[in-house]
Design a protein around this motif. Structure first.
Motif, PDB file in Angstrom:
ATOM      1  N   GLN A   1     -34.918  32.948  -1.247  1.00 38.09           N
ATOM      2  CA  GLN A   1     -33.796  33.374  -2.076  1.00 38.09           C
ATOM      3  C   GLN A   1     -34.287  33.868  -3.422  1.00 38.09           C
ATOM      4  OE1 GLN A   1     -30.565  30.657  -2.417  1.00 38.09           O
ATOM      5  NE2 GLN A   1     -30.810  29.884  -0.354  1.00 38.09           N
ATOM      6  N   ILE A   2     -33.462  34.749  -4.011  1.00 36.14           N
ATOM      7  CA  ILE A   2     -33.698  35.263  -5.352  1.00 36.14           C
ATOM      8  C   ILE A   2     -32.738  34.552  -6.289  1.00 36.14           C
ATOM      9  CG2 ILE A   2     -33.740  37.320  -6.792  1.00 36.14           C
ATOM     10  CD1 ILE A   2     -35.794  37.324  -4.543  1.00 36.14           C
ATOM     11  N   SER A   3     -33.234  34.013  -7.391  1.00 33.91           N
ATOM     12  CA  SER A   3     -32.358  33.276  -8.309  1.00 33.91           C
ATOM     13  C   SER A   3     -32.387  33.823  -9.722  1.00 33.91           C
ATOM     14  CB  SER A   3     -32.755  31.793  -8.331  1.00 33.91           C
ATOM     15  OG  SER A   3     -34.089  31.634  -8.765  1.00 33.91           O
ATOM     16  N   SER A   4     -33.187  34.838 -10.009  1.00 32.98           N
ATOM     17  CA  SER A   4     -33.249  35.394 -11.357  1.00 32.98           C
ATOM     18  C   SER A   4     -33.826  36.806 -11.276  1.00 32.98           C
ATOM     19  CB  SER A   4     -34.117  34.515 -12.268  1.00 32.98           C
ATOM     20  OG  SER A   4     -35.467  34.539 -11.838  1.00 32.98           O
TER      21      SER A   4
ATOM     22  N   GLU B   1     -13.543  36.138  -0.204  1.00 33.18           N
ATOM     23  CA  GLU B   1     -13.389  37.035   0.941  1.00 33.18           C
ATOM     24  C   GLU B   1     -14.699  37.321   1.666  1.00 33.18           C
ATOM     25  OE1 GLU B   1     -11.500  40.580  -0.410  1.00 33.18           O
ATOM     26  OE2 GLU B   1      -9.913  39.521  -1.495  1.00 33.18           O
ATOM     27  N   LEU B   2     -15.715  37.733   0.939  1.00 34.73           N
ATOM     28  CA  LEU B   2     -16.952  38.208   1.560  1.00 34.73           C
ATOM     29  C   LEU B   2     -17.897  37.034   1.775  1.00 34.73           C
ATOM     30  CD1 LEU B   2     -17.382  41.399  -0.643  1.00 34.73           C
ATOM     31  CD2 LEU B   2     -16.255  41.194   1.578  1.00 34.73           C
ATOM     32  N   CYS B   3     -17.628  36.280   2.817  1.00 33.36           N
ATOM     33  CA  CYS B   3     -18.367  35.035   3.031  1.00 33.36           C
ATOM     34  C   CYS B   3     -19.785  35.262   3.526  1.00 33.36           C
ATOM     35  CB  CYS B   3     -17.600  34.136   4.015  1.00 33.36           C
ATOM     36  SG  CYS B   3     -16.006  33.564   3.374  1.00 33.36           S
ATOM     37  N   ASN B   4     -20.111  36.477   3.954  1.00 29.19           N
ATOM     38  CA  ASN B   4     -21.487  36.768   4.356  1.00 29.19           C
ATOM     39  C   ASN B   4     -22.384  37.011   3.157  1.00 29.19           C
ATOM     40  OD1 ASN B   4     -20.949  36.556   7.103  1.00 29.19           O
ATOM     41  ND2 ASN B   4     -20.328  38.703   7.260  1.00 29.19           N
ATOM     42  N   LEU B   5     -21.773  37.126   1.972  1.00 29.16           N
ATOM     43  CA  LEU B   5     -22.527  37.334   0.740  1.00 29.16           C
ATOM     44  C   LEU B   5     -22.438  36.083  -0.117  1.00 29.16           C
ATOM     45  CD1 LEU B   5     -21.371  40.946  -0.177  1.00 29.16           C
ATOM     46  CD2 LEU B   5     -23.503  40.272   0.939  1.00 29.16           C
ATOM     47  N   MET B   6     -23.337  35.987  -1.074  1.00 27.89           N
ATOM     48  CA  MET B   6     -23.332  34.851  -1.984  1.00 27.89           C
ATOM     49  C   MET B   6     -23.827  35.287  -3.357  1.00 27.89           C
ATOM     50  SD  MET B   6     -26.627  32.676  -0.604  1.00 27.89           S
ATOM     51  CE  MET B   6     -26.379  31.408  -1.810  1.00 27.89           C
ATOM     52  N   VAL B   7     -23.316  34.598  -4.382  1.00 28.34           N
ATOM     53  CA  VAL B   7     -23.770  34.810  -5.753  1.00 28.34           C
ATOM     54  C   VAL B   7     -24.898  33.831  -6.027  1.00 28.34           C
ATOM     55  CG1 VAL B   7     -23.106  34.752  -8.174  1.00 28.34           C
ATOM     56  CG2 VAL B   7     -21.483  35.566  -6.472  1.00 28.34           C
ATOM     57  N   VAL B   8     -26.042  34.326  -6.493  1.00 24.07           N
ATOM     58  CA  VAL B   8     -27.203  33.466  -6.705  1.00 24.07           C
ATOM     59  C   VAL B   8     -27.606  33.520  -8.170  1.00 24.07           C
ATOM     60  CG1 VAL B   8     -28.061  33.709  -4.358  1.00 24.07           C
ATOM     61  CG2 VAL B   8     -28.794  35.332  -6.087  1.00 24.07           C
TER      62      VAL B   8
END
Length: 835
Positions: free
Chosen positions: A623-626, A703-710
């Protein structure tokens, strides 16, 4: 008259009222004799004893002054405290008694239907609080400071009043008036001055004062000193026991201050206190009943001697205007016999004079025709205004309610959200109304390079078509050319949006992960080495099983206990904590075995400790966090071409922004797009990170459950509402936003709309990540299947090998059977025994 304390305070007033009543025109010839008795209700059956004493004197009609207030002398020192009399016990004495009880609120007692007890009571706490609520609603207040002292009559109603205010979303700040010691009327003036100064600093202009007359004067005196008695302030004074003559209004002349005062029937009684008025109305109730009985005597319905003890038959027929409004007992509850038609006059000041502007009754509530301009008083800038508001539907700021269409909602009622709730609360406080136009595709606005005009919401504000843009807009310097911003509402920024990583399938040999492959190889070699050493020791050491067998000290089979195959099996059993099958006999063997057991102990403990972590570890894609992680990764990334962060990254000379900007320039045509939808789709389908502004965060949550905010928010900037340049409303909105922040309103709205997990988060945390799934053990089961297969193969080999060996032995036996057995013949003759 029976007075349960402080008889002198009421006796003279009752005598005067009865005298005036008997001398009034049109009344029958009735003479009133007043017998007074004072006694504490602490004594058991005090009222019963008093009734017996009155009855012995031929008195059937009793006025009970049942006052439990602390008795205060003229110099305001506490002298004692009376106790409530149990009036419901009077029913056991004499059915001819007419007992009129005047009391403060107590728990109602049930009375038999034929009881001669009637109760006229000081207003109940529910009535007092309802009186304040009705009046505040008439003035359309939504906030106020409430000042009280715990000795005030209205203090009983405070809790109920606050509950009703909470149901109406009113903002009330409650403060106790500081007193000195235990005295009810001694105010701590320095502390009071500081309290009033806090009210003035808060800019709250509504004050509700729950106190008695002496303290009211002190509070108003300090308010005059602090310039809080002027046209900006409105005071509601709710002391029912404060005579108008005790409060000085001289300082109010020409100040413009607005004061509302409650008082019982200003047309009678002058400055008489309310409890005294109730006592007088109780006495008048007995007097009017006596008049009705006298008229019955005149009609010949009974004799004058009988009338003395028949007044109770006429109590429900009387009705008159008393000191507390209309007095009658026609619709009184049969069980409690409690009068419930108290009426209070509502007074407003005109300069230093008080004018009656309405009434409050227990039946009809408040009926008020105010002489004050409430809209101007509420807010001189926004009061009474109708604001035109433009907005766009954007979660969580402004969004359509779920059932808005099916329920037929219209206007602002169709919408909810952070800004809608904040606007509704502001409208209540500042007393303005609004119309709202919510558009779907309207933008914030950009400036034309040709003629300098603006489009979007900024353009509508610049052309004065609307008064306010209801949207959380990032404050940018170039926008200040056309609009004014309010105080910040919330901090916005940019986020990284990427495809939600899925749980990768566990490795087939995941159970081997606690140790590296090198450790596994070394441990297996150690197994083999220790087994070889034990086998050599078994052959050479005379004290081991093999040496002992050679000397005949143990059987030959025991001598094979630690041959190579058995040693290898015992060493493996110790390694997997199954325990060795054969233990060494010699000291050398035991030394080696002990060290091996210790090595196995450490290895097993380390493996067990790490195994739990490896089995519960979620194997996710990296994952990318920054932005730093993004610069060091092989992910592609992009943003809206018009966003300010694009320009920042391309022009930055600091890392990691410089690296990101260089890549953006190289991929410009592919990753800098003009549509959020395209970028979201790209992030969902590809190995791509969307550097998104604040608008996309909540959509990804819901809505867009395939995406996430990181990661954390970065490149922050404040968001605010927009007004046309030079709008007079900006200052008032700024003041309210600051007040909301101080009062915690913004935190409440933030928790309600911003700090929510969202549907997608709920969906993905539904499954407990700490549970081990079957995939974590799939390698072990494969290993078990391999073991089962080896078991079958080896077992079949052993079975067939054994059968083959048995068949060979049978064939060899048949050959032996063909040869004559020497044991069967003895001297050439058959041996009878084997036969």
């Amino acid at each position: 008259m029976y007075a349960a304390g402080n008889r002198e305070a009421y006796g003279e007033g009752v005598r005067n009222v009865l005298r005036d009543f008997s001398q009034s025109q049109g009344s029958p010839d009735v003479t009133f004799n007043l017998e007074e008795l004072e006694s504490s209700c602490v004594e058991k059956e005090a009222l019963d004893n008093a009734a017996v004493r009155f009855r012995q004197r031929g008195i059937c009609n009793i006025l009970v002054v049942n006052n439990d207030r602390k008795v205060v002398s003229l110099d305001h020192n506490l002298e004692g405290e009376a106790t409530h009399c149990a009036y419901h016990d009077l029913t056991q004495n004499n059915s001819q008694l007419l007992t009129m009880v005047v009391q403060r609120p107590v728990e109602a007692h049930g009375l038999p239907p034929n009881s001669g007890v009637w109760v006229t009571s000081y207003p109940e706490p529910d009535d007092l609080s309802l009186m304040i609520v009705n009046t505040v609603e008439k003035y359309k207040w939504t906030s106020a400071f409430v000042l009280y002292d715990k000795f005030a009559d209205a203090y009983r109603s405070l809790e109920k009043f606050l509950n009703w205010a909470a149901d109406r979303d009113w903002l009330l700040r409650v403060k106790e008036i500081p007193l000195i010691g235990e005295g009810p009327d001694k105010v701590d003036k320095p502390a009071l001055t500081e309290l009033l100064r806090q009210i003035k600093t808060s800019r709250e202009t509504h004050v509700i004062l729950l106190s008695n007359s002496a303290i009211i004067n002190d509070v108003l005196d300090r308010a005059v000193y602090l310039l809080m008695v002027n046209y900006q302030y409105h005071w509601i004074i709710t002391s029912l026991n404060a005579p108008l003559g005790d409060i000085s209004f001289e300082d109010f002349h020409d100040t413009g201050v607005r004061v509302t005062f409650f008082h019982p029937n200003t047309e009678l009684g002058g400055t008489t206190r309310i409890f005294e008025r109730l006592v007088l109305d109780g006495a008048l109730s007995l007097a009017h009943s006596a008049v009705e009985a006298a008229r019955a005597v005149d009609r010949g319905e009974m004799s004058a001697g009988e009338a003395q003890c028949r007044l109770r038959d006429y109590i429900t027929e009387i009705e008159f205007e008393g000191y507390t409004g209309n007095v009658n007992y026609k619709n009184v509850s049969v069980s409690t016999r409690l009068r419930n038609n108290l009426v209070m006059d509502l007074m407003e000041n005109t300069g230093s004079d008080l004018v009656k502007v309405g009434k409050w009754s227990q039946v009809d509530g408040a009926n008020l025709t105010s002489q004050f301009n409430s809209s101007f008083f509420t807010n001189p800038v926004l009061g009474g205004k109708v604001l035109r508001i433009i907005s766009k539907e954007r979660d969580p700021w402004v969004r359509l309610k779920q059932h808005a269409d099916t329920e037929g909602l219209k206007g602002v009622e169709r919408y909810e959200g952070f800004l809608i709730d904040m606007l509704n609360l502001m409208a209540k406080r500042l007393n303005f109304t609004f119309t709202i136009d919510v558009r779907d595709n309207i933008t914030i606005g950009s400036q034309s390079e040709t003629d300098g005009s603006w489009d979007g919401m900024i353009g509508l504000l610049a052309r004065r078509e609307y008064d306010l843009a209801l949207d959380a807009v990032s404050t940018r310097s170039f926008r200040l050319k056309a609009v004014d911003f309010t105080e910040p509402i919330e901090m916005a920024g940019y986020y990284l949006i990427m495809r939600r990583p899925s749980r990768a399938a566990p490795e087939l040999l995941q159970f081997l992960n606690p140790f590296s492959y090198t450790v596994w190889v070394v441990m297996l070699c150690a197994n083999l080495g220790v087994a070889i050493l034990l086998a050599i020791n078994n052959c050479l050491n005379p004290y081991e099983w093999g040496g002992l067998a050679k000397r005949g000290e143990v059987e030959e089979e025991e001598g094979k206990s630690l041959n190579f195959s058995n040693s290898l099996w015992s060493v493996w059993g110790a390694y997997v904590a199954a325990g060795p099958e054969f233990l060494p006999r010699s000291f050398a063997g035991r030394t080696l075995a002990s060290l091996w057991f210790f090595v196995c102990l450490v290895a097993i403990s380390s493996y067990t400790a790490n195994l739990a972590a490896f089995l519960t570890k979620t194997n996710l894609d990296r994952q990318i966090s920054s932005l730093k992680d993004l610069a060091n990764s092989d992910y592609r990334f992009g943003a809206l071409e018009r966003n300010t962060i694009v320009k920042f990254l391309m022009n930055s000379t600091d890392e990691p922004y410089k690296t990101l900007g260089r890549r953006l320039k190289r991929w410009k045509g592919e990753v800098l797009l003009d549509s959020r939808e395209k970028l979201l789709k790209k992030a969902e389908e590809e190995r791509f990170v969307f550097i998104a502004d604040n608008e996309n965060q909540f959509r990804v949550k819901e809505e867009l459950c395939n995406l996430m905010v990181v990661g954390e928010r970065f490149f922050r900037s404040p968001t605010a509402l927009m007004f046309p340049r030079g709008s007079p409303f900006v200052t008032e909105f700024n003041r309210q936003i600051l007040l909301f922040r101080e009062e915690g309103v913004m935190d409440i709205l933030r928790d309600r709309y911003l700090n929510v997990p969202g549907e997608c988060s709920t969906k993905y945390v539904a499954q407990d990540d700490d549970q081990l799934q079957i995939e974590s053990f799939i390698g072990l089961f494969y290993l078990l299947l391999i073991g089962v297969a080896l078991f079958l193969i080896v077992g079949l080999v052993e079975i067939f090998s054994f059968r083959a060996q048995g068949q060979k032995n049978e064939s060899d036996g048949e050959k032996k059977d063909d040869a004559p057995d020497p044991k069967l013949k003895i001297n050439g003759e058959l041996n009878a025994t084997y036969l």
